[in-house]
Enzyme design. Structure first.
Site, PDB file in Angstrom:
ATOM      1  N   SER A 179      37.468 -35.992  -6.222  1.00 21.50           N
ATOM      2  CA  SER A 179      36.417 -34.980  -6.310  1.00 21.50           C
ATOM      3  C   SER A 179      36.116 -34.663  -7.781  1.00 21.50           C
ATOM      4  O   SER A 179      35.701 -35.538  -8.527  1.00 21.50           O
ATOM      5  CB  SER A 179      36.832 -33.735  -5.526  1.00 21.50           C
ATOM      6  OG  SER A 179      35.723 -32.899  -5.293  1.00 21.50           O
ATOM      7  N   LYS A 231      19.974 -13.926  -2.468  1.00 16.39           N
ATOM      8  CA  LYS A 231      21.059 -13.424  -3.322  1.00 16.39           C
ATOM      9  C   LYS A 231      22.412 -13.637  -2.654  1.00 16.39           C
ATOM     10  O   LYS A 231      23.409 -13.924  -3.294  1.00 16.39           O
ATOM     11  CB  LYS A 231      20.833 -11.933  -3.617  1.00 16.39           C
ATOM     12  CG  LYS A 231      21.922 -11.288  -4.458  1.00 16.39           C
ATOM     13  CD  LYS A 231      22.027 -11.946  -5.820  1.00 16.39           C
ATOM     14  CE  LYS A 231      23.106 -11.289  -6.664  1.00 16.39           C
ATOM     15  NZ  LYS A 231      23.277 -11.975  -7.957  1.00 16.39           N
TER      16      LYS A 231
END
Length: 305
Positions: A179, A231
């Site tokens: 990763s 948000k």
């Protein structure tokens, strides 16, 4: 008499409190000073001397007492002669710098989820860029299973600085570069890995528990107020909507696309769609998929230099 005793007790309490505050203050100052010093200090170790010392210990362990005496005597004579030659040479060539022997700088990066070692990595790389001569190289011994993308993105950007300065970078993976760890590794000019090291995992993962049903069951209200449509998408305590999940997954996929594009830009020979499924492979398979360039440990690489 009671007044004197009470006054003495009061004075002792004040003195104890003052001593305690002073001790805490001195501890804080000492820690801050230690951190300040540590921030600008780099430990530099000569691996040549280390391996020479190890080799000599092994040689001596196989000798008899008489052979050790002869060896030690000849070794001391050799060092003494070499020291005289070096001193004579330096006196005659006061401003000479040996440009013919390239240096291999060896760095270590043992990553955690937040890639916190990037703090020291950036200082090490800055020091190398300032000091490196032509043909000098860097070996990064990398061990990381990945973590947050902004942390490993910064670590990768730090390694990119070496490539931009035309300083050859080799990354060795003895255990794992997955990763975010592989995001760092792919920046290298050359990647080596041990046969059973774990390589790849080019993907993005996110998981968030949600306690909204549990809160409702116990008659606990949870209010979440935001300004801006996105948000907050998925939350831990609020009620998650279908639209929020879709937006969250969209952001996740976009991050994966950026990850793939970055890896492919660093290693154009990769079949990026084949290797960016989130899977990981052992070193031997990773070599077949062109995720690495050679099966080799960091120890063999260093000794060969």
């Amino acid at each position: 008499m009671d007044f004197i005793l009470n006054y003495a007790l009061f004075f002792f309490k004040i003195f104890t409190l003052f001593a305690l505050i002073l001790t805490i203050f001195l501890i804080i100052v000492n820690v801050a000073r230690h951190k300040s010093k540590k921030k600008y200090e780099l430990d530099i170790v000569s691996l040549n001397s280390y391996y020479e010392h190890v080799k000599n210990k092994i040689i001596l362990s196989t000798m008899s007492t008489y052979e050790k005496k002869i060896w030690n005597k000849s070794n001391k004579l050799f060092k003494k002669t070499r020291s005289k030659i070096n001193m004579t040479f330096l006196k005659k060539n006061k401003y000479y710098l040996n440009q013919n022997n390239p240096i291999l700088y060896v760095l270590d990066f043992k990553g955690n989820v937040s890639a916190s070692e990037v703090t020291s990595l950036r200082e090490e790389i800055s020091a190398i860029i300032l000091a490196a001569k032509e043909n000098d190289e860097v070996l990064l011994r990398l061990e990381s299973g990945g973590g947050v993308i902004h942390g490993y993105g910064l670590a990768s950007s730090q390694l990119s600085r070496l490539r931009e300065k035309n300083i050859r970078l080799t990354v060795s993976v003895d255990k794992i570069a997955a990763s975010g760890g592989y995001m760092m590794a792919c920046v290298a000019n050359y990647i080596i890995a041990a046969p059973f090291s774990v390589i790849g995992s080019i993907g993005v993962v996110a998981q968030i528990p949600n306690f909204n049903k549990l809160l409702k069951k116990n008659n606990v209200d949870m209010e979440l107020h935001t300004s801006g449509l996105y948000k907050r998408t998925l939350t831990v305590f609020g009620e998650n909507t279908k639209e929020a999940r879709e937006k969250f997954c969209k952001d996740l996929n976009f991050t994966h696309v950026l990850f793939k594009e970055f890896v492919h830009s660093m290693r154009p020979s990769l079949n990026i769609d084949e290797v960016s499924t989130g899977e990981h492979w052992f070193g031997t398979t990773a070599l077949e998929k062109k995720l690495i360039d050679k099966i080799e440990t960091s120890d063999d690489f260093i000794i060969s230099r």
